[in-house]
Design a protein around this motif. Structure first.
Motif, PDB file in Angstrom:
ATOM      1  N   LYS A 126     -10.907  -7.039 -12.922  1.00 18.05           N
ATOM      2  CA  LYS A 126      -9.784  -6.788 -13.825  1.00 18.05           C
ATOM      3  C   LYS A 126      -9.550  -5.293 -14.023  1.00 18.05           C
ATOM      4  O   LYS A 126      -8.413  -4.813 -13.984  1.00 18.05           O
ATOM      5  CB  LYS A 126     -10.032  -7.480 -15.164  1.00 18.05           C
ATOM      6  N   ILE A 127     -10.636  -4.547 -14.246  1.00 18.74           N
ATOM      7  CA  ILE A 127     -10.452  -3.121 -14.451  1.00 18.74           C
ATOM      8  C   ILE A 127     -10.050  -2.437 -13.142  1.00 18.74           C
ATOM      9  O   ILE A 127      -9.349  -1.414 -13.165  1.00 18.74           O
ATOM     10  CB  ILE A 127     -11.718  -2.471 -15.049  1.00 18.74           C
ATOM     11  N   ALA A 128     -10.470  -3.009 -12.011  1.00 17.38           N
ATOM     12  CA  ALA A 128     -10.048  -2.445 -10.726  1.00 17.38           C
ATOM     13  C   ALA A 128      -8.545  -2.597 -10.544  1.00 17.38           C
ATOM     14  O   ALA A 128      -7.873  -1.697 -10.020  1.00 17.38           O
ATOM     15  CB  ALA A 128     -10.789  -3.131  -9.583  1.00 17.38           C
ATOM     16  N   ARG A 129      -7.983  -3.739 -10.975  1.00 18.69           N
ATOM     17  CA  ARG A 129      -6.534  -3.931 -10.886  1.00 18.69           C
ATOM     18  C   ARG A 129      -5.797  -2.914 -11.750  1.00 18.69           C
ATOM     19  O   ARG A 129      -4.756  -2.380 -11.366  1.00 18.69           O
ATOM     20  CB  ARG A 129      -6.169  -5.349 -11.332  1.00 18.69           C
ATOM     21  N   MET A 130      -6.324  -2.662 -12.940  1.00 18.27           N
ATOM     22  CA  MET A 130      -5.691  -1.694 -13.822  1.00 18.27           C
ATOM     23  C   MET A 130      -5.699  -0.298 -13.205  1.00 18.27           C
ATOM     24  O   MET A 130      -4.696   0.425 -13.237  1.00 18.27           O
ATOM     25  CB  MET A 130      -6.395  -1.678 -15.180  1.00 18.27           C
ATOM     26  N   LEU A 131      -6.831   0.099 -12.638  1.00 20.32           N
ATOM     27  CA  LEU A 131      -6.924   1.421 -12.036  1.00 20.32           C
ATOM     28  C   LEU A 131      -6.033   1.539 -10.805  1.00 20.32           C
ATOM     29  O   LEU A 131      -5.430   2.590 -10.556  1.00 20.32           O
ATOM     30  CB  LEU A 131      -8.375   1.720 -11.660  1.00 20.32           C
ATOM     31  N   LYS A 132      -5.950   0.462 -10.040  1.00 17.79           N
ATOM     32  CA  LYS A 132      -5.077   0.481  -8.871  1.00 17.79           C
ATOM     33  C   LYS A 132      -3.622   0.665  -9.282  1.00 17.79           C
ATOM     34  O   LYS A 132      -2.861   1.405  -8.653  1.00 17.79           O
ATOM     35  CB  LYS A 132      -5.240  -0.805  -8.056  1.00 17.79           C
ATOM     36  N   ALA A 133      -3.256   0.000 -10.377  1.00 20.95           N
ATOM     37  CA  ALA A 133      -1.896   0.157 -10.880  1.00 20.95           C
ATOM     38  C   ALA A 133      -1.648   1.586 -11.343  1.00 20.95           C
ATOM     39  O   ALA A 133      -0.560   2.134 -11.133  1.00 20.95           O
ATOM     40  CB  ALA A 133      -1.652  -0.822 -12.030  1.00 20.95           C
ATOM     41  N   ALA A 134      -2.645   2.210 -11.976  1.00 17.32           N
ATOM     42  CA  ALA A 134      -2.482   3.578 -12.457  1.00 17.32           C
ATOM     43  C   ALA A 134      -2.389   4.572 -11.306  1.00 17.32           C
ATOM     44  O   ALA A 134      -1.685   5.583 -11.406  1.00 17.32           O
ATOM     45  CB  ALA A 134      -3.644   3.946 -13.377  1.00 17.32           C
ATOM     46  N   ARG A 135      -3.100   4.297 -10.223  1.00 19.61           N
ATOM     47  CA  ARG A 135      -3.069   5.222  -9.087  1.00 19.61           C
ATOM     48  C   ARG A 135      -1.826   5.038  -8.223  1.00 19.61           C
ATOM     49  O   ARG A 135      -1.496   5.910  -7.425  1.00 19.61           O
ATOM     50  CB  ARG A 135      -4.320   5.026  -8.211  1.00 19.61           C
ATOM     51  N   THR A 136      -1.141   3.901  -8.365  1.00 23.98           N
ATOM     52  CA  THR A 136       0.055   3.643  -7.571  1.00 23.98           C
ATOM     53  C   THR A 136       1.237   4.428  -8.123  1.00 23.98           C
ATOM     54  O   THR A 136       1.480   4.430  -9.326  1.00 23.98           O
ATOM     55  CB  THR A 136       0.389   2.146  -7.585  1.00 23.98           C
ATOM     56  N   PRO A 137       1.995   5.114  -7.274  1.00 22.26           N
ATOM     57  CA  PRO A 137       3.165   5.859  -7.757  1.00 22.26           C
ATOM     58  C   PRO A 137       4.160   4.936  -8.451  1.00 22.26           C
ATOM     59  O   PRO A 137       4.219   3.739  -8.184  1.00 22.26           O
ATOM     60  CB  PRO A 137       3.764   6.462  -6.483  1.00 22.26           C
ATOM     61  N   LEU A 138       4.930   5.504  -9.344  1.00 21.75           N
ATOM     62  CA  LEU A 138       5.922   4.744 -10.096  1.00 21.75           C
ATOM     63  C   LEU A 138       6.994   4.210  -9.152  1.00 21.75           C
ATOM     64  O   LEU A 138       7.548   4.949  -8.340  1.00 21.75           O
ATOM     65  CB  LEU A 138       6.558   5.640 -11.160  1.00 21.75           C
ATOM     66  N   ILE A 139       7.257   2.919  -9.244  1.00 17.57           N
ATOM     67  CA  ILE A 139       8.340   2.292  -8.476  1.00 17.57           C
ATOM     68  C   ILE A 139       9.577   2.254  -9.376  1.00 17.57           C
ATOM     69  O   ILE A 139       9.510   1.797 -10.514  1.00 17.57           O
ATOM     70  CB  ILE A 139       7.958   0.862  -8.031  1.00 17.57           C
ATOM     71  N   THR A 140      10.695   2.738  -8.870  1.00 18.66           N
ATOM     72  CA  THR A 140      11.918   2.802  -9.668  1.00 18.66           C
ATOM     73  C   THR A 140      12.979   1.859  -9.101  1.00 18.66           C
ATOM     74  O   THR A 140      12.824   1.290  -8.019  1.00 18.66           O
ATOM     75  CB  THR A 140      12.467   4.233  -9.691  1.00 18.66           C
ATOM     76  N   ASN A 141      14.049   1.711  -9.874  1.00 20.02           N
ATOM     77  CA  ASN A 141      15.185   0.870  -9.464  1.00 20.02           C
ATOM     78  C   ASN A 141      14.752  -0.545  -9.081  1.00 20.02           C
ATOM     79  O   ASN A 141      15.283  -1.135  -8.133  1.00 20.02           O
ATOM     80  CB  ASN A 141      15.956   1.507  -8.293  1.00 20.02           C
ATOM     81  N   ILE A 142      13.792  -1.093  -9.821  1.00 22.57           N
ATOM     82  CA  ILE A 142      13.336  -2.458  -9.549  1.00 22.57           C
ATOM     83  C   ILE A 142      14.383  -3.431 -10.089  1.00 22.57           C
ATOM     84  O   ILE A 142      14.801  -3.334 -11.243  1.00 22.57           O
ATOM     85  CB  ILE A 142      11.973  -2.732 -10.214  1.00 22.57           C
ATOM     86  N   LYS A 163       0.845  -1.199   0.000  1.00 23.58           N
ATOM     87  CA  LYS A 163       0.000   0.000   0.000  1.00 23.58           C
ATOM     88  C   LYS A 163       0.871   1.236   0.000  1.00 23.58           C
ATOM     89  O   LYS A 163       1.726   1.404   0.872  1.00 23.58           O
ATOM     90  CB  LYS A 163      -0.921  -0.006   1.236  1.00 23.58           C
ATOM     91  N   LEU A 164       0.661   2.090  -0.985  1.00 16.89           N
ATOM     92  CA  LEU A 164       1.333   3.375  -1.061  1.00 16.89           C
ATOM     93  C   LEU A 164       0.280   4.456  -1.302  1.00 16.89           C
ATOM     94  O   LEU A 164      -0.787   4.173  -1.861  1.00 16.89           O
ATOM     95  CB  LEU A 164       2.352   3.396  -2.204  1.00 16.89           C
ATOM     96  N   PRO A 165       0.541   5.696  -0.900  1.00 16.59           N
ATOM     97  CA  PRO A 165      -0.413   6.780  -1.191  1.00 16.59           C
ATOM     98  C   PRO A 165      -0.615   6.920  -2.698  1.00 16.59           C
ATOM     99  O   PRO A 165       0.317   6.757  -3.482  1.00 16.59           O
ATOM    100  CB  PRO A 165       0.274   8.018  -0.594  1.00 16.59           C
ATOM    101  N   ASP A 166      -1.848   7.229  -3.111  1.00 16.86           N
ATOM    102  CA  ASP A 166      -2.123   7.400  -4.530  1.00 16.86           C
ATOM    103  C   ASP A 166      -1.345   8.581  -5.108  1.00 16.86           C
ATOM    104  O   ASP A 166      -0.962   9.507  -4.378  1.00 16.86           O
ATOM    105  CB  ASP A 166      -3.622   7.640  -4.756  1.00 16.86           C
TER     106      ASP A 166
END
Length: 902
Positions: free
Chosen positions: A446-462, A267-270
């Motif tokens: 499925k669309i909820a997963r997509m929206l959750k991914a869009a609202r999640t901040p970008l994770i870098t250095n993975i 969980k991260l802030p949107d």
């Protein structure tokens, strides 16, 4: 495009009778190994050369091809560089040998040419591919998808002799699936077909009695006729989303392949400020259930956007592209939400063809550059210029400012949606892809997963630490130099001295030129493979609820004990996960490479094709050298691990000694039982050649709702083209009025015929295997589709409870009082509201929250309605705070639950 085994006769394409199709799949862990065997019969009196085309999922790796002669002799296919394979095939055909050539046309379509099939003989085509499994609607569930277009399109009744063979061979289609889960299977079934399910391991296994009974299942399907849609199987078992890493030792090579997979949960802030662009395919092929599915998805997605700091836009595309607001995205508020809802309710599939590249470019050009942008593509089609589409997406993503990054998500709708295009756009767009079948009535998870991914901040250095000893890890320079150049320098003589040359040679004319061809470019010599070859080459996407698959091929036979996944959030937080490694003992199918190695090699090749690699040249700016090095790298991987690719093909030659003269194609007579089909073909010009017949246009006698990537047209696309023809004719002047009238009459007949076929297909699709609505649940709802306004689209999807509630929610999370006439209570509404002591708006919102959290049923995952619920909760919290209420949200919701009718 023709599906099935075909040959060219008198400038027409004729299909050989397809007698039998058998698919055997083994599902273990999160991958599947599939063997498809098809039996064709040459019922002519001549030897033939035919073409066989077949679709597979884009994420799959074709790793084996076997041609089985009538005497049961197996002719194995071997992987060769593409041009070399063609030369081998052509040479064999010229010598009268039975031969076959299989090559990749697109990432999800392959073509096989079979030469010198003898008269009155059967040919078995055996294909093996491995594929990773996609997540399904629910948590801890996976989906297996088997394309069946081959059998469905060319299963016409053969002649009398072939019919007798068919009757003696049993069922036309057989599907057998063995499932092994890591935990007891909670649910298994097919949303597409009626199947026979038997729990427990196969009794034929030597250790069957020792295996956990509830972890295994066997599914079978048998049909006497071809099926008209793809086969889908879903499996739910505890722990399927849990992190795991499986290692596989290659039986002959000194390599170890690993696959790391998990569905992240964190969980991260949107993202605080973001733009959302919904790009909707409204081409003719979206007619019926598909456009209804897109509209349903949009209704829920629009209500799930963050109430603060959001801009949004809806764009529609087909032959052209239009936007709801031509002046750009607008702030998300109640007025714009109402405008967008009315716009969605009025959508129809009336935009002609499918020009997705131009539509994407328009969205990229008009996006805001002061904040991140997420583009959601909803489509059922495929693009003829995949490379161009991917290039446009990659360029836009790469050129986006660091603080205004761009991500592209895709919802593929319908059984004919191209997995190559949908998954490819999401892959290069740093987004996610979800596929929705035409028979699915619930896909909000499925669309909820997509929206959750869009609202999640970008994770870098993975990154993934594969636990390779430090001494074996190549340096950064080594990773960037995956090949070396061999320069053909002047060699010294035997005495160590260089050959002398006169500066002034009187025998040479300085003005004389030699007419000699340019020397070939120097050969690319690749360095040994890196110690770790990983795909994705650079992991760019990590989001809650969306599966992450990472593959690696390690040099050596050392199996790591654990692997570690790390990443960095925008606020500086470090994400880290350590996963133990388990060694796989999965047996391999005969004549097929090990599954994890094949999948890993396929994914690495896919990265190289996408331009995601560490390949650089020692001569900066040498594009030709880079292209040849990329090709050489793909060829080496494909040949090493025996898989087909864009640069390699399978070629099989029967060298048993029997040779036959190769007859000219024009000498083959027309088969009587195909006369109707042939007459249909005569209305369409064909490019005929001895090797392959490619259609210029297509008017099939057999209904086909799918689209083609190489110029074929479905009935829907014909209607789209017809609309363009009308426009062109109108502009030509009044002198064409009589021609226009004739054209309109013809097109109206085509349109009526198309609509009837589409309606019939949609009804059939919805009636087979479609889940039934819960009667008790439906009793809560008193409204109907009329609430959403008039709809001109045929066969709309029924409005489910979640969509009904979503339409009653405002942009800020508040629910309209209409909830009280929709959700049934066990006490009068005024009495319940007085007991809660809240305003009318808060009361309606609390009731909606109570229903969402308790009455949607176990089949509706929380993530499907979580965003809608969270917005409602935030609204109630602010409302209670504004009146200094001493009662909390949880207490009010618990009391509201007691007022809901059973």
């Amino acid at each position: 495009m023709s599906w099935g085994l075909c040959y060219s006769s008198q400038d027409h394409t004729i299909a050989l009778p397809l007698l039998h199709v058998k698919a055997v799949a083994n599902l273990k862990e999160l991958a599947a190994q599939v063997k498809i065997t098809q039996t064709y019969f040459n019922d002519t009196d001549e030897a033939l050369e035919a073409v066989y085309s077949f679709p597979i999922p884009a994420r799959a790796a074709v790793c084996s091809f076997v041609m089985i002669k009538q005497d049961e002799t197996r002719v194995l296919g071997h992987v060769r560089e593409k041009e070399e394979a063609k030369q081998i095939y052509n040479s064999a055909i010229a010598q009268g040998m039975l031969a076959a050539l299989m090559e990749q046309r697109t990432p999800d379509v392959f073509k096989l040419a079979v030469g010198n099939i003898q008269a009155q003989e059967k040919v078995h085509i055996e294909l093996i591919y491995v594929t990773e499994l996609a997540e399904d609607e629910e948590n801890d569930s996976i989906r297996f998808h088997l394309p069946l277009h081959v059998g469905a399109r060319y299963g016409e009744t053969p002649d009398a002799q072939a019919q007798r063979l068919l009757q003696t061979s049993g069922a036309f289609l057989e599907i057998l699936v063995d499932v092994e889960a890591v935990a007891p299977i909670a649910k298994i079934g097919s949303p597409s077909h009626t199947v026979s399910t038997e729990l427990g391991p196969d009794p034929a296994l030597p250790n069957a009695k020792e295996l956990p009974f509830s972890n295994y299942a066997r599914i079978s399907l048998s049909s006497e006729s071809a099926l008209d849609k793809d086969f889908v199987l879903t499996v739910k078992s505890a722990g399927l989303d849990a992190p795991r890493c499986i290692a596989e030792l290659h039986p002959t090579l000194p390599t170890t392949a690993l696959t790391l997979t998990l569905v992240p949960r964190f969980k991260l802030p949107d993202v605080s400020r973001q733009e959302f662009v919904f790009l909707v395919d409204r081409s003719g092929s979206m007619n019926g259930a598909r456009i209804s599915a897109a509209k349903k998805a949009l209704v829920v997605m629009l209500r799930s956007l963050p109430a603060q700091g959001s801009l949004f836009q809806i764009a529609s595309f087909g032959t052209g592209c239009t936007s709801l607001w031509e002046d750009g995205s607008r702030p998300y508020n109640q007025a714009t939400l109402d405008d967008a809802t009315r716009h969605v309710d009025g959508m129809n599939a009336d935009y002609g063809g499918t020009e997705i590249r131009k539509a994407l470019q328009k969205c990229f050009e008009t996006r805001k550059i002061d904040r991140p942008t997420s583009v959601f593509v909803l489509t059922d089609g495929q693009a003829s210029d995949l490379d161009g589409v991917f290039k446009a997406v990659k360029g836009a993503v790469a050129n986006a400012p660091a603080q205004a990054y761009l991500r592209v998500f895709v919802l593929g709708i319908g059984n004919s949606a191209s997995t190559a295009m949908c998954e490819g756009i999401a892959r290069v767009g740093n987004g996610t892809c979800m596929m929705v079948g035409e028979q699915e009535t619930s896909f909000t998870g499925k669309i909820a997963r997509m929206l959750k991914a869009a609202r999640t901040p970008l994770i870098t250095n993975i990154a993934v630490d594969w636990d390779v000893p430090a001494v074996e890890v190549p340096t950064a320079v080594d990773e960037d130099e995956e090949f070396v150049m061999v320069h053909d320098e002047e060699a010294p003589d035997s005495k160590g001295k260089r050959k002398e040359m006169s500066v002034f040679d009187e025998t040479l004319d300085p003005l004389q030129t030699e007419n000699q061809p340019a020397p070939p470019p120097p050969e690319v010599v690749l360095s040994p493979p890196a110690q770790v070859q990983q795909s994705p080459f650079k992991i760019r996407t990590l989001s809650p609820g969306n599966r992450l698959n990472v593959y690696a091929i390690l040099q050596g036979k050392t199996v790591p004990q654990t692997v570690a996944l790390t990443g960095l959030a925008e606020d500086g937080s470090e994400l880290k996960l350590s996963v133990p490694v388990t060694l796989s003992h999965l047996p391999n199918v005969l004549d097929s490479p090990p599954a994890i190695h094949a999948l890993a090699a396929r994914k690495i090749i896919q990265d190289i094709e996408d331009g995601q690699h560490a390949i650089t040249t020692s001569v900066p700016g040498d594009a030709d050298l880079l292209a040849r090095t990329v090709k050489a790298s793909i060829v080496r991987l494909a040949k090493t691990y025996s898989i087909s690719s864009s640069q390699t093909s399978f070629v099989a030659v029967d060298e048993s000694g029997t040779q036959h003269a190769s007859p000219p194609v024009s000498s083959i007579p027309e088969r009587p039982q195909m006369k109707g089909f042939a007459r249909a073909m005569k209305r369409t010009p064909f490019l005929a050649s001895r090797k392959m017949a490619q259609p210029r246009a297509r008017f099939f006698a057999v209904p086909d709702s799918s689209t083609d990537s190489d110029g074929g047209a479905s009935i829907e696309e014909i209607n789209a083209a017809a609309a363009s023809l009308r426009s062109i004719s109108a502009q030509a002047g009044s002198e064409l009025s009589s021609q226009n009238q004739k054209l309109d009459l013809l097109l109206d007949k085509l349109s009526a015929s198309s609509s009837q076929m589409i309606s019939t297909a949609s009804l059939a699709s919805d009636s087979v295997g479609a889940p039934k609505a819960d009667e008790k649940l439906n009793n809560f709802f008193m409204t109907s589709r009329s609430r959403a306004g008039p709809s001109r689209t045929a066969d709309p999807l029924p409005m489910d409870p979640l969509e009904t509630l979503a339409r009653l929610q405002s942009f800020d999370g508040c629910f309209a009082p209409g909830v009280l006439s929709t959700v049934q209570l066990n006490v009068p509404a005024d009495e319940a509201r007085a007991a809660l002591g809240v305003s009318e708006e808060v009361f309606a919102t609390i009731i909606a929250m109570a229903f969402l959290s308790t009455k949607l049923g176990p089949d509706v995952e929380r993530e499907s309605w979580e965003a809608i619920y969270d917005k409602a909760r935030a609204y109630v919290e602010m409302a209670l705070k504004s009146v200094a209420s001493t009662v909390g949200v949880d207490e009010l919701q618990a009391q509201a639950v007691s007022y809901l009718a059973d």
